[in-house]
Design an enzyme around this catalytic site. Structure first.
Site, PDB file in Angstrom:
ATOM      1  N   ARG A 193      28.961  21.203 -38.344  1.00 19.57           N
ATOM      2  CA  ARG A 193      30.151  21.367 -37.505  1.00 19.57           C
ATOM      3  C   ARG A 193      31.268  20.466 -38.004  1.00 19.57           C
ATOM      4  O   ARG A 193      31.028  19.332 -38.381  1.00 19.57           O
ATOM      5  CB  ARG A 193      29.822  20.961 -36.059  1.00 19.57           C
ATOM      6  N   HIS A 248      19.724  13.205 -40.408  1.00 24.75           N
ATOM      7  CA  HIS A 248      19.923  12.501 -39.133  1.00 24.75           C
ATOM      8  C   HIS A 248      18.717  12.575 -38.208  1.00 24.75           C
ATOM      9  O   HIS A 248      18.682  11.913 -37.178  1.00 24.75           O
ATOM     10  CB  HIS A 248      21.160  13.066 -38.427  1.00 24.75           C
ATOM     11  N   ARG A 304      21.020  14.514 -24.276  1.00 27.09           N
ATOM     12  CA  ARG A 304      21.225  15.953 -24.360  1.00 27.09           C
ATOM     13  C   ARG A 304      19.973  16.568 -23.753  1.00 27.09           C
ATOM     14  O   ARG A 304      18.876  16.017 -23.908  1.00 27.09           O
ATOM     15  CB  ARG A 304      21.308  16.402 -25.827  1.00 27.09           C
ATOM     16  N   ASP A 325      12.736  10.927 -32.056  1.00 26.21           N
ATOM     17  CA  ASP A 325      14.194  10.929 -32.189  1.00 26.21           C
ATOM     18  C   ASP A 325      14.551  10.269 -33.515  1.00 26.21           C
ATOM     19  O   ASP A 325      13.990   9.224 -33.858  1.00 26.21           O
ATOM     20  CB  ASP A 325      14.804  10.104 -31.034  1.00 26.21           C
TER      21      ASP A 325
END
Ligand code: GDG
Length: 730
Positions: free
Chosen positions: A10, A165, A273, A372
């Site tokens: 993005r 990431h 999120r 994560d």
């Protein structure tokens, strides 16, 4: 200074429709803020998908592209359906769960690979169109793992960095992906691959070995003639911004009002999120357990859980939301009282100010993902506490846990233990809270997002400053060598066998010569003034069986035995004492028994232990063990250790491939081809006029280098044809 091209799925820009007009605005996210500085410096570009814009007309697209260009952003247009298959279908339904170890979230049929390839190709094309010599390209995240390779194909000398990431999983999980090789090959197009933590790096390195058979050495991997560096760069946040925001009067007032609204209850806060990796379900169950174990906390503590809408079109996320909201309802019903709602669940986006006010109002922040990559929320909470208060409870399975050791670390799968940690966090004395928070803040401020971007880009600059490995020889260099060979009155070819004339086979006996090779060797031997020798580590019997009918010299066991062309008798260069050989055999057989997949090969002057078929990591470990053991044992013996390609061999001292060179006519041009460490002996023994040609990617003293067996054979074939240049070898 080099120009930086940032490539992410993005763009850091939000497009929206307002009264029929398209609005373009900068968005804030962690990556956008972190890279804003490097993006602004020089005249860099940010290349990415502008988001779901529907299907825009060509005129509208041109208008958007022009507005983006003012912000140095370049759009990669993907059709609406294609974007859906690529992003929702493959990235978020397949890659996301696998990389987070959640195989039960995978659809039975992993669909969307073709779209993933196409979208990555499209990104690489746009980057290539904008690329100028000297540019630095930095590709981000799991959506674009094939871009480094595709870009390298289009711009071979591009300087490419890649950063992941999300976690890189254990090879046991990664190898469930049907496209595993392609993904790794895609990543290896980069010059530097960065991860958040050393443990992801370790998983990646071991996956390379297990899936592609490539073994990294320290922080680098050799891929053909290129070198790829691997390193860990834990991402930070803009700590200063969060701290300043937290001290703004409006935010302080909002935090106070939140505390007042909590009616004297201690506040436990979760912000995520809405994603099944974030551990929200287990977090709620641990909260339930806390209340059950400590009934005195009833009406004294409240959990505020902010769940930010995310990937709302992906099936697994829809199901997860339903499940979670059902659980919140059940728990509030079961635990609550008329005066007290224990879980305050908020499903929406919050502004930066609201977010920081929440961080500031919390007594305990719970960041308990089941997996994560890093988790920036944990670091933001710390930065947003200039009052040096508040306790961070952090999952061991967040990348952030590798750094934030002063947090209370938990295993979120252990619900009872997590509940106990919540209780401990609520009761932590102020002095300890302060000491922990101070130390956390020092870390979060020192290793902030600027530090992250700088250290990554410095490493990328360094990695791409000069090619560290010898590249394959240029056609002109090969032509020159070919010319000398053609002109030589006497030409001697010394050819290694495995890895030079034939590719490695899993079992030594499977590497027999094909008809084309026999014809090639026969043809060379008949060439006027030419003598051919095959110089191998193999036993006499094998060479005789495979090549014995050809008019060429054969040299077995690395030069221990030689048989001249057209003669049937072998001559030995040494004699192995029997008692030593028995001792060696004993040791080798023991290693073979304890290392499944390995085998012992016995020759007259040597014994070899092959571990090509062993578990790749265990094989390497055992090999180094065996080497150490042998080195100590053989110090005073007539034997020495040779380390070859997935083989350890013990042979008589003084026997070497180089010994053969001394027996050759002095006026001949001697050309040696080899791929293995052992062939370096041959290269070293060549006369000054000789030509050494190394085959394959390993480092070598040879001035000429060919990529593979195929290239080696092409070079030899060219000798049989007149006046053909190496540029036309293929
Ligand atoms: C991936 C990896 C890795 C979220 N909702 C709102 C909001 N946010 C901001 C947070 C934080 C960021 O979004 C979320 O970052 P995380 O690190 O927690 O997680 P992911 O989105 O999963 O990101 C992760 C990260 O990449 C970076 O490498 O750490 O492991 O999964 O900055 O503050 N901010 C505001 N309102 C919201 O509603 N203002």
């Amino acid at each position: 200074m080099s120009r930086l091209l940032i490539v992410s799925n993005r763009l850091p820009i939000t497009l929206s429709q307002k009264e029929g007009r398209l609005e373009v605005a900068r968005s804030a996210g962690g990556l956008a803020t972190g890279l804003a500085g490097p993006h602004e410096r020089g005249d860099g570009l940010w290349i990415g998908w502008p988001g779901d814009t529907g299907d825009l007309s060509a005129a509208k697209r041109a208008d958007v592209a022009a507005r983006l260009a003012e912000m140095r952003a370049v759009p990669v247009w993907l059709g609406a359906d294609e974007a859906k298959r690529f992003y929702e279908g493959f990235c978020n339904s397949v890659l996301w769960p696998v990389f987070h170890y959640l195989l039960d979230q995978l659809p039975i049929h992993m669909q969307g690979w073709a779209s993933y390839e196409r979208a990555n190709r499209r990104f690489a094309d746009v980057v290539a169109e904008h690329h100028r010599p000297g540019d630095i390209v930095w590709v981000h995240d799991y959506q674009l793992m094939l871009v480094p390779q595709y870009l390298r194909e289009r711009v071979p000398d591009a300087r490419i960095g890649y950063f992941l990431h999300i976690p890189f999983p254990s090879s046991e999980v990664f190898r469930t992906l049907p496209f595993r090789e392609k993904i790794l090959e895609g990543l290896l197009g980069a010059d530097l691959i960065g991860f958040h933590t050393p443990s992801y790096l370790r998983h990646f390195a071991s996956t390379l070995l297990r899936v592609l058979g490539i073994s990294p050495e320290g922080d680098r991997v050799r891929v053909g003639a290129r070198e790829v560096r691997l390193d860990a760069f834990p991402m930070g946040i803009d700590a200063e911004r969060f701290s300043t925001l937290a001290d703004q009067p409006g935010v302080v007032a909002e935090a106070e009002s939140l505390r007042a609204g909590a009616d004297g209850c201690a506040v436990i806060l979760g912000v995520d999120r809405l994603d099944y990796t974030k551990g929200i379900t287990r977090r709620l169950l641990s909260f339930e357990e806390l209340i059950k174990r400590y009934p005195q906390l009833r009406e004294r503590v409240r959990l505020i859980q902010v769940a930010v809408p995310s990937r709302t079109d992906v099936q697994a996320y829809k199901g997860f939301r339903r499940e979670l909201e059902g659980l919140v309802g059940r728990l509030n019903g079961a635990l609550g009282t008329p005066r007290w709602v224990p879980i305050n669940y908020v499903y929406r986006n919050v502004s930066d100010e609201e977010l920081v006010a929440l961080y500031r109002a919390a007594d305990v922040m719970v960041v308990t993902p089941v997996r994560d990559g890093m988790n920036l929320v944990a670091k933001e909470f710390v930065a947003a506490r200039p009052d040096e208060d508040g306790v961070l409870v952090l999952s061991e399975f967040a990348g952030a846990a590798a750094e934030l050791r002063e947090a209370l670390l938990v295993n979120p799968f252990a619900i009872d233990q997590t509940a106990e940690t919540y209780a401990r966090a609520l009761a932590l004395p102020q002095e300890e809270r302060r000491a922990r928070m101070r130390s956390l803040r020092r870390r979060v401020f020192s290793f902030d997002v600027d530090w992250w971007a700088r250290s990554y880009l410095d490493a990328l600059e360094e990695a791409t400053a000069a090619p560290a490995f010898q590249p394959e020889s240029r056609p002109e260099e090969l032509d020159l060598a070919l010319g000398r060979m053609r002109d030589a009155k006497r030409l001697v070819l010394l050819l290694d066998y495995d890895g030079t004339l034939v590719p490695y086979a899993p079992l030594p006996e499977l590497a027999s010569p094909d008809a084309a090779l026999l014809e090639l060797l026969g043809g060379l031997a008949k060439r006027p003034g030419t003598t051919v020798h095959v110089v191998s580590g193999r036993p006499r019997e094998t060479l005789e069986r495979w090549l014995g009918t050809l008019p060429i010299g054969l040299h077995a066991e690395h030069g221990l035995w030689s048989r001249a062309a057209g003669v049937s008798e072998w001559i030995a260069r040494g004699d192995a004492p029997v008692e030593w050989r028995d001792r060696m055999r004993g040791i080798f057989e023991q290693f073979a028994v304890h290392t499944p997949g390995t085998l012992v090969e016995e020759k007259t002057g040597s014994i070899a232990w092959h571990y090509r078929m062993a578990d790749p990591e265990y094989g390497v470990q055992q090999a180094s063990e065996l080497r150490l053991h042998l080195a100590a044992l053989l110090r005073q013996s007539p034997f020495e250790v040779l380390v070859g390609e997935k083989v350890i061999e013990v042979r008589l001292r003084g026997v070497s491939k180089g010994a053969i060179v001394r027996e050759l006519p002095s006026d001949a041009l001697v050309v040696a081809l080899g791929d293995d460490r052992i062939d370096e002996e041959l290269f070293a023994a060549l006369p000054e006029s000789g030509i050494a040609v190394h085959v394959g990617p390993a480092p070598s003293r040879a001035p000429l280098r060919l990529a593979s067996v195929l290239e080696a054979r092409r070079l030899l074939e060219a000798l049989l044809r007149r006046a053909e240049t190496a540029s036309r070898l293929g």
